[in-house]
Scaffold this motif. Structure first.
Motif, PDB file in Angstrom:
ATOM      1  N   LEU A 118       0.810  -1.214   0.000  1.00  0.00           N
ATOM      2  CA  LEU A 118       0.000   0.000   0.000  1.00  0.00           C
ATOM      3  C   LEU A 118       0.850   1.273   0.000  1.00  0.00           C
ATOM      4  CD1 LEU A 118      -2.831  -0.813   2.598  1.00  0.00           C
ATOM      5  CD2 LEU A 118      -2.811  -1.225   0.121  1.00  0.00           C
ATOM      6  N   LEU A 119       2.140   1.162   0.340  1.00  0.00           N
ATOM      7  CA  LEU A 119       2.976   2.347   0.490  1.00  0.00           C
ATOM      8  C   LEU A 119       2.997   3.187  -0.785  1.00  0.00           C
ATOM      9  CD1 LEU A 119       6.124   0.998   2.382  1.00  0.00           C
ATOM     10  CD2 LEU A 119       4.338   2.481   3.296  1.00  0.00           C
ATOM     11  N   PRO A 120       2.789   4.494  -0.668  1.00  0.00           N
ATOM     12  CA  PRO A 120       2.920   5.363  -1.839  1.00  0.00           C
ATOM     13  C   PRO A 120       4.387   5.500  -2.231  1.00  0.00           C
ATOM     14  CG  PRO A 120       2.567   6.676   0.122  1.00  0.00           C
ATOM     15  CD  PRO A 120       2.422   5.240   0.548  1.00  0.00           C
ATOM     16  N   ASP A 121       4.630   5.914  -3.453  1.00  0.00           N
ATOM     17  CA  ASP A 121       6.005   6.054  -3.933  1.00  0.00           C
ATOM     18  C   ASP A 121       6.806   7.040  -3.089  1.00  0.00           C
ATOM     19  OD1 ASP A 121       5.422   4.277  -5.955  1.00  0.00           O
ATOM     20  OD2 ASP A 121       5.018   5.830  -7.449  1.00  0.00           O
ATOM     21  N   SER A 122       6.124   8.001  -2.485  1.00  0.00           N
ATOM     22  CA  SER A 122       6.817   9.043  -1.714  1.00  0.00           C
ATOM     23  C   SER A 122       7.287   8.565  -0.350  1.00  0.00           C
ATOM     24  CB  SER A 122       5.890  10.248  -1.528  1.00  0.00           C
ATOM     25  OG  SER A 122       4.705   9.857  -0.835  1.00  0.00           O
ATOM     26  N   ALA A 123       6.823   7.421   0.109  1.00  0.00           N
ATOM     27  CA  ALA A 123       7.137   6.959   1.467  1.00  0.00           C
ATOM     28  C   ALA A 123       8.516   6.319   1.513  1.00  0.00           C
ATOM     29  CB  ALA A 123       6.087   5.968   1.943  1.00  0.00           C
ATOM     30  N   SER A 124       9.336   6.755   2.466  1.00  0.00           N
ATOM     31  CA  SER A 124      10.654   6.143   2.635  1.00  0.00           C
ATOM     32  C   SER A 124      10.579   4.886   3.494  1.00  0.00           C
ATOM     33  CB  SER A 124      11.634   7.146   3.257  1.00  0.00           C
ATOM     34  OG  SER A 124      11.157   7.590   4.521  1.00  0.00           O
ATOM     35  N   TYR A 125       9.541   4.788   4.305  1.00  0.00           N
ATOM     36  CA  TYR A 125       9.336   3.595   5.125  1.00  0.00           C
ATOM     37  C   TYR A 125       7.860   3.517   5.508  1.00  0.00           C
ATOM     38  CZ  TYR A 125       9.013   6.377   9.482  1.00  0.00           C
ATOM     39  OH  TYR A 125       8.639   7.254  10.466  1.00  0.00           O
ATOM     40  N   GLY A 126       7.461   2.363   6.001  1.00  0.00           N
ATOM     41  CA  GLY A 126       6.122   2.191   6.542  1.00  0.00           C
ATOM     42  C   GLY A 126       6.212   1.943   8.038  1.00  0.00           C
ATOM     43  N   SER A 127       5.161   2.302   8.759  1.00  0.00           N
ATOM     44  CA  SER A 127       5.171   2.097  10.210  1.00  0.00           C
ATOM     45  C   SER A 127       3.902   1.386  10.653  1.00  0.00           C
ATOM     46  CB  SER A 127       5.313   3.431  10.948  1.00  0.00           C
ATOM     47  OG  SER A 127       4.215   4.290  10.676  1.00  0.00           O
ATOM     48  N   ILE A 128       4.054   0.606  11.710  1.00  0.00           N
ATOM     49  CA  ILE A 128       2.931  -0.119  12.311  1.00  0.00           C
ATOM     50  C   ILE A 128       3.005   0.088  13.823  1.00  0.00           C
ATOM     51  CG2 ILE A 128       1.846  -2.353  12.686  1.00  0.00           C
ATOM     52  CD1 ILE A 128       3.170  -3.333  10.106  1.00  0.00           C
ATOM     53  N   SER A 129       1.985   0.664  14.407  1.00  0.00           N
ATOM     54  CA  SER A 129       1.961   0.817  15.862  1.00  0.00           C
ATOM     55  C   SER A 129       1.301  -0.392  16.506  1.00  0.00           C
ATOM     56  CB  SER A 129       1.242   2.106  16.267  1.00  0.00           C
ATOM     57  OG  SER A 129      -0.005   2.245  15.612  1.00  0.00           O
ATOM     58  N   THR A 130       1.774  -0.716  17.713  1.00  0.00           N
ATOM     59  CA  THR A 130       1.288  -1.904  18.411  1.00  0.00           C
ATOM     60  C   THR A 130       1.254  -1.648  19.908  1.00  0.00           C
ATOM     61  OG1 THR A 130       1.561  -4.321  18.612  1.00  0.00           O
ATOM     62  CG2 THR A 130       3.557  -2.987  18.725  1.00  0.00           C
ATOM     63  N   LEU A 131       0.595  -2.565  20.630  1.00  0.00           N
ATOM     64  CA  LEU A 131       0.417  -2.395  22.070  1.00  0.00           C
ATOM     65  C   LEU A 131       1.727  -2.601  22.821  1.00  0.00           C
ATOM     66  CD1 LEU A 131      -1.349  -5.493  23.660  1.00  0.00           C
ATOM     67  CD2 LEU A 131      -0.259  -5.556  21.434  1.00  0.00           C
ATOM     68  N   PRO A 132       1.820  -2.046  24.041  1.00  0.00           N
ATOM     69  CA  PRO A 132       3.047  -2.153  24.844  1.00  0.00           C
ATOM     70  C   PRO A 132       3.141  -3.483  25.581  1.00  0.00           C
ATOM     71  CG  PRO A 132       1.472  -0.759  25.966  1.00  0.00           C
ATOM     72  CD  PRO A 132       0.825  -1.156  24.669  1.00  0.00           C
ATOM     73  N   LEU A 133       3.176  -4.532  24.797  1.00  0.00           N
ATOM     74  CA  LEU A 133       3.299  -5.927  25.206  1.00  0.00           C
ATOM     75  C   LEU A 133       1.996  -6.509  25.723  1.00  0.00           C
ATOM     76  CD1 LEU A 133       6.783  -5.892  27.019  1.00  0.00           C
ATOM     77  CD2 LEU A 133       6.268  -6.029  24.570  1.00  0.00           C
TER      78      LEU A 133
END
Length: 374
Positions: A118-133
């Motif tokens: 899904l990343l657009p061409d402009s994105a240098s990286y993708g991120s995913i947030s998750t719970l604190p364990l």
């Protein structure tokens, strides 16, 4: 500048047709209200949706095409809620499954596979947030080892995915009051030297940061000193009541006690911060002699009714600290998932909610300044 992303976990959708319908119902009107060609989303995909897309490359390409057709783009996913985020009662279930459960690793890996396509061409990286364990109880040394093992396995998976796709996906662990990693300080202590710093960092939720009564600049500096990075910022604000022991203060804050989500409370006692796991619990037993902050994500652009205030100042201070610390700001995602449970909300209708989200994103763009990444 392009506004920060807005998190779609505010919308109940747990199958792909539902996700697309919510984009049409809200995201497209938000983009049109803002008058921009492209709107950034922090997409939430419940486990069945993420799993189905991860197993079907054609479906992933189809979703990417559907996003482009609507003028929407995705560089970050919110993978904290696993599912059921709009049930009548969510409370502690949002922390399930924990990182000790193989389902959490599988779900997050599915999200990484989807995001890569899904990343657009402009994105240098993708991120995913998750719970604190996990929620803090129960938690043992065995759980600690299992969680570390799962995160090691996920880092290996991310390295392989980066080699295949050419751009990294990075995991952002989000400290939250009441959890195993309650504060940023807890997260730094636990993560430093234990996780792959190239692929796993911190999600700085500024509502959670405010509730802990931490100093934003000190926390950002501590993250940097530990060799960790802020992968993602969830631009959010908590409620504050300066005098919770007065009749006016108690009545105002009690209006925000609602049955769906957990609203942790902290009291800034000079002898040490006092804690309650939910707002009704705080009203029943905290001494209320000093200011409270409440984990209730309130819209950034709207002042709550007096004598309540919001902690947007913490968001601004954290952003400034990051700007002074890093060369490039991380992904920013506005995460106000509580629109539908605000007392007396004027945003209950579809049009009202879309207008509110647009106004909040406009505030974020104006106040967070140039350089905020979407």
């Amino acid at each position: 500048m392009t506004p920060p992303a807005y998190c779609t976990n505010v919308h109940p959708a747990e199958d792909l047709p539902g996700v697309l319908a919510q984009l049409d119902r809200y995201a497209v009107p938000v983009r049109e209200e803002l008058g921009v060609d492209t709107l950034a989303l922090g997409l939430w995909l419940a486990d069945p949706v993420a799993h189905g897309l991860a197993k079907d490359e054609t479906a992933r390409r189809g979703l990417a095409a559907e996003l482009r057709a609507r003028g929407l783009e995705v560089s970050t996913l919110n993978a904290f809620p696993y599912g059921g985020f709009h049930q009548d009662v969510v409370k502690h279930s949002v922390y399930l499954p924990p990182w000790t459960d193989p389902r959490r690793l599988t779900y997050t890996a599915d999200c990484a596979v989807v995001l890569a396509d899904l990343l657009p061409d402009s994105a240098s990286y993708g991120s995913i947030s998750t719970l604190p364990l996990a929620w803090r109880e129960p938690w043992t040394s065995i759980d600690d080892d299992r969680a570390r093992g799962a995160l090691d396995a996920f880092a290996r998976f991310l390295r392989a995915e980066a080699a295949r796709n050419g751009r990294p996906i990075r995991l952002a662990i989000e400290p939250e009051p009441g959890c195993v990693l309650d504060t940023v300080a807890d997260a730094v202590e636990w993560m430093a030297g234990r996780v792959d710093h190239d692929h796993i960092g911190i999600c700085l939720d500024t509502c959670h940061l405010a509730v802990s009564f931490a100093d934003p600049a000190q926390d950002v500096a501590a993250i940097d000193r530990a060799g960790l990075s802020v992968v993602k910022v969830q631009a959010s604000a908590a409620l504050e009541v300066a005098e919770p022991g007065t009749e006016e203060g108690r009545r105002a804050i009690a209006a925000f006690a609602e049955p769906r989500y957990l609203h942790q409370v902290r009291e800034n006692d000079p002898a040490g911060v006092l804690a309650a796991d939910d707002l009704p619990d705080a009203l029943a037993r905290l001494p209320a002699r000093h200011p409270w902050r409440v984990h209730f994500h309130v819209p950034l652009h709207e002042a709550p009714p007096p004598p309540l205030t919001s902690t947007t100042g913490v968001l601004l201070a954290a952003t400034e600290a990051l700007r002074n610390t890093v060369d490039n700001l991380p992904h920013f995602e506005v995460e106000t998932y509580t629109w539908t449970v605000l007392p007396g909300s004027a945003h209950a209708s579809e049009a009202g909610l879309a207008a509110g989200i647009a106004a909040e994103l406009r505030w974020a763009t104006e106040h967070l300044g140039e350089g905020v990444s979407a």
